[in-house]
Each structure stands twice: as structure tokens, then as C-alpha cells.
Design an enzyme around this catalytic site. Sequence first.
Site, PDB file in Angstrom:
ATOM      1  N   TYR A   1      -3.350   3.445   6.004  1.00  0.00           N
ATOM      2  CA  TYR A   1      -3.873   2.994   4.711  1.00  0.00           C
ATOM      3  C   TYR A   1      -2.750   2.442   3.846  1.00  0.00           C
ATOM      4  O   TYR A   1      -2.900   1.387   3.215  1.00  0.00           O
ATOM      5  CB  TYR A   1      -4.576   4.162   4.027  1.00  0.00           C
TER       6      TYR A   1
ATOM      7  N   SER B   1      -3.464   0.312  -4.276  1.00  0.00           N
ATOM      8  CA  SER B   1      -3.561   1.777  -4.322  1.00  0.00           C
ATOM      9  C   SER B   1      -2.188   2.343  -4.630  1.00  0.00           C
ATOM     10  O   SER B   1      -1.158   1.673  -4.435  1.00  0.00           O
ATOM     11  CB  SER B   1      -4.048   2.313  -2.972  1.00  0.00           C
TER      12      SER B   1
END
Length: 283
Positions: free
Chosen positions: A147, A134
Amino acid sequence: MNNKTILITGCSTGFGKLTARLFQSKGWNVIATMRSPEKETELNKLPNVLVTRLDVTEPQSITDAIIAGMEQFGAIEALVNNAGISGMGVFEQWDDQEINAIFNTNVYGPMRVTQQVLPIMRNQKEGVIINISSLAGILGSPYSSVYSAAKFAVEGLTEALALEYAPFNIKTKVIAPGAYETNLFTTIPHRILANGDQQIRDYSDKMLQKMNATMEQMRQQGAQESDPQEVADKIYQCVTEETSVHNVSGSDAEAILQMKKSMPEDQLMKAISDMFVPELHTA
């Protein structure tokens, strides 16, 4: 006909489904895995596609999916660790259960699948493993601390595996997509945002407002909507061509990567803070 086989996790929606379609259209055999294959109505109608259950948090389901794929196709030349979950909130709002859930799926999940596929690739003397990271794995993202930590782990895992398994002719690469409209971000557990004391909840709310305002401003300034097909195309490129270990997809990810490479750290941190972090006015 290619006759090679790819196993992809998280194929029920988004990047996974698009990637399964793309590889099938290019002549690959596709083991398209998901937690609830009984709900799938598209991929299971395509030739040379096996839709089967795989939950990356359940080792036996991984074993069963790999056995089913090997029985049908006889090999696994490529693996895409795509399954993932997301989450937002100021760090204090995260409890152990939510942290464990993020790491169980996003870090331990790819580890589990990869460990079971590696012996097959070693015996074949070839293989390509693609891990989906990501933008949050390139730069620690405010409001996404847990995250980010998980995606940084994926980046580090990939780099280490690329070195460890190169002698076996197994290539390992990571792709960090930017912001795309996929199911990953429509299923964020907003219950996290209710945690914490009043000061933290207020701060969390202000940060969310700031981030939404920044994204809206970018849209008004003509920022192009990102097409998730770009990620599927990047996965195909990384599987079939010589590319670097670390890869990005999306104009925003490319811009952040360029900023990280070219700007002094303090300037970079200030630029990100100005975009996403609200000021606190204390008396």
C-alpha cells in the site's frame, strides 16, 4: 452559483461522498462516480449532481462517465482521484494477485482517469487535479508495504504532473490523509494475513497486535478522533485556493510529516519501529 464542474471518483462512501456533498453545497456541478450507482440513495437526490458509474480499473467506464458528465455540464474544471483500496500484511504475505489489485486501483486507476480528463482541461486552458494519497505515502509504513509503495507512486506522479502541465494552466496536487474511520479501512482484505509460512504468520499477528495496542494507547491518552470531513474541506481548499503540491490532512499526518522533516532518518525509523514493530525473541 459557481457553475464549475468537478468529477470525483469513489463517491459511494467516505471522503468521496463527503466531497461531493461539499462541492454541491458550494454551487458546483458534481459528477459523482462509483462502481455501483444503482445503490446510491443520497447524492442522486441533490440538484446539479450526476451520479454515474465509473470503475477506475475499466477504461471504457471512465470514458462513458466523462462523456455523460460533459453532455450534462459541458466542462470538467476539477478532478478528484479518490477511489482506492487498502491492504495490510507483512510483505511476504502478498501474492501477485493482491499486489496487482492494489496497484490497478490506487496507481493505474488515477492514471487512467487523469489521462482522459487532461485533454478536456487543455482545451479549457484550466484545470485542477487532486490525487488522494495517504500517510503511508509520506513514510513507508510497516504492515502496509505494498500500500505504501502504491501511495508513494501517487505522490511521485502528482509531482511530475504538476511540473509537466503547469504551462497549460493545469494544477496538480496531492493530499495525504492520516488515519480516518472510513470504509477504506473496514474493507481491508484480511485473507492476506493467512498467507506465508508459520514464522511469518506469527510475526504478522504480533505486528497487528502491536499496532492495535499503540492505537489504543493513543486513544487513552486523549488523541482526538479524526473527522473525515477534514479531508473534504482540504480537497475544497486545494481546488479553490493556492496551495502547495503536497498536502496532508489530520493531526497524525501533520505530526509524521514534521517528524520526517526535523528528525535524522535513523531516529525517525527507530521512533516508528518502537510504535509499530514487535520484538522477536529468538532462542
